[in-house]
Design a protein around this motif. Structure first.
Motif, PDB file in Angstrom:
ATOM      1  N   ILE A  20       0.850  -1.180   0.000  1.00  0.00           N
ATOM      2  CA  ILE A  20       0.000   0.000   0.000  1.00  0.00           C
ATOM      3  C   ILE A  20       0.890   1.235   0.000  1.00  0.00           C
ATOM      4  N   GLN A  21       0.530   2.225  -0.776  1.00  0.00           N
ATOM      5  CA  GLN A  21       1.285   3.465  -0.806  1.00  0.00           C
ATOM      6  C   GLN A  21       0.961   4.283   0.440  1.00  0.00           C
ATOM      7  N   ALA A  22       1.983   4.775   1.078  1.00  0.00           N
ATOM      8  CA  ALA A  22       1.812   5.596   2.278  1.00  0.00           C
ATOM      9  C   ALA A  22       2.143   7.055   1.937  1.00  0.00           C
ATOM     10  N   TYR A  23       1.609   7.948   2.735  1.00  0.00           N
ATOM     11  CA  TYR A  23       1.814   9.384   2.540  1.00  0.00           C
ATOM     12  C   TYR A  23       2.175  10.025   3.872  1.00  0.00           C
ATOM     13  N   ALA A  24       2.728  11.216   3.798  1.00  0.00           N
ATOM     14  CA  ALA A  24       2.989  12.013   5.000  1.00  0.00           C
ATOM     15  C   ALA A  24       2.286  13.355   4.813  1.00  0.00           C
ATOM     16  N   ILE A  25       1.566  13.765   5.830  1.00  0.00           N
ATOM     17  CA  ILE A  25       0.893  15.072   5.805  1.00  0.00           C
ATOM     18  C   ILE A  25       1.600  15.968   6.813  1.00  0.00           C
ATOM     19  N   GLU A  26       1.990  17.142   6.342  1.00  0.00           N
ATOM     20  CA  GLU A  26       2.647  18.108   7.216  1.00  0.00           C
ATOM     21  C   GLU A  26       1.669  19.240   7.506  1.00  0.00           C
ATOM     22  N   PHE A  27       1.701  19.733   8.742  1.00  0.00           N
ATOM     23  CA  PHE A  27       0.841  20.835   9.165  1.00  0.00           C
ATOM     24  C   PHE A  27       1.727  22.055   9.442  1.00  0.00           C
ATOM     25  N   PRO A  28       2.090  22.815   8.387  1.00  0.00           N
ATOM     26  CA  PRO A  28       3.047  23.909   8.549  1.00  0.00           C
ATOM     27  C   PRO A  28       2.513  25.087   9.370  1.00  0.00           C
ATOM     28  N   ASP A  29       1.190  25.207   9.489  1.00  0.00           N
ATOM     29  CA  ASP A  29       0.614  26.327  10.241  1.00  0.00           C
ATOM     30  C   ASP A  29       0.492  26.030  11.732  1.00  0.00           C
ATOM     31  N   ARG A  30       0.771  24.825  12.146  1.00  0.00           N
ATOM     32  CA  ARG A  30       0.679  24.471  13.564  1.00  0.00           C
ATOM     33  C   ARG A  30       2.053  24.599  14.219  1.00  0.00           C
ATOM     34  N   PRO A  31       2.074  24.860  15.520  1.00  0.00           N
ATOM     35  CA  PRO A  31       3.368  24.984  16.210  1.00  0.00           C
ATOM     36  C   PRO A  31       4.206  23.715  16.051  1.00  0.00           C
ATOM     37  N   GLY A  32       5.446  23.902  15.691  1.00  0.00           N
ATOM     38  CA  GLY A  32       6.368  22.785  15.525  1.00  0.00           C
ATOM     39  C   GLY A  32       6.243  22.076  14.190  1.00  0.00           C
ATOM     40  N   CYS A  33       5.353  22.527  13.328  1.00  0.00           N
ATOM     41  CA  CYS A  33       5.126  21.924  12.008  1.00  0.00           C
ATOM     42  C   CYS A  33       5.022  20.395  12.084  1.00  0.00           C
ATOM     43  N   PRO A  34       4.083  19.887  12.872  1.00  0.00           N
ATOM     44  CA  PRO A  34       3.999  18.433  13.010  1.00  0.00           C
ATOM     45  C   PRO A  34       3.610  17.757  11.688  1.00  0.00           C
TER      46      PRO A  34
END
Length: 167
Positions: free
Chosen positions: A10-24
């Motif tokens: 299965i293809q996996a992805y990563a989602i980044e949250f640049p607007d949240r503290p620490g860019c989780p």
């Protein structure tokens, strides 16, 4: 030629949250439901630290991991095989130079896999030789012919095992 059994990842992805503290960021992949042909749901077949599932009598995941090592001439081993049936997710690549993150246990992880890997008629038919874990014994070389007709050492065998497990 077509392999006797196909596997899928299965293809996996990563989602980044640049607007949240620490860019989780968070890994995302499709949920695998159901049961494989052996009646089991989600199964961890092996890990990057040597565990090999012996309960289901499944050899496809273990042969895939071992094959990845010999096909890459000892540079890589795909481990941490898990999923439903032969639909796998979230593998860990082990490398000779630790290039695949914190889970890449390198040559030690590869040796741990082969410490628990059980040879079978299928592994011998695929040309997967015995993996030596000790350098204290005399180790005759196993050679593999490449497409360019040059031989390449892929494994050293303990004395006496070289005839049993020729690649």
């Amino acid at each position: 030629s077509k392999p006797p059994k196909s596997i899928l990842f299965i293809q996996a992805y990563a989602i980044e949250f640049p607007d949240r503290p620490g860019c989780p960021w968070m890994p995302i992949e499709r949920f695998i439901s159901g049961k494989g042909s052996y009646g089991a749901g989600f199964v961890k077949h092996n890990t990057n630290s040597g565990f090999v599932d012996q309960d289901l009598s499944r050899i496809t995941p273990q042969l895939f991991s071992a094959h990845s090592f010999y096909a890459s001439e000892g540079e890589r081993l795909v481990a941490d095989i898990q999923g439903v049936g032969d639909l796998y997710t979230d593998p860990q690549v082990l490398s000779s130079d630790y290039r695949f993150g914190d889970g890449d246990l390198g040559p030690r992880g590869m040796a741990l896999f082969f410490k628990t890997f059980q040879h079978s008629s299928a592994s011998r038919a695929m040309g997967i030789p015995f993996f030596p874990l000790s350098k204290t014994k005399a180790m005759p070389k196993i050679k593999q012919n490449r497409d360019d007709d040059k031989e390449q050492v892929i494994c050293h065998l303990p004395e006496g095992d070289d005839e049993k497990f020729k690649a």
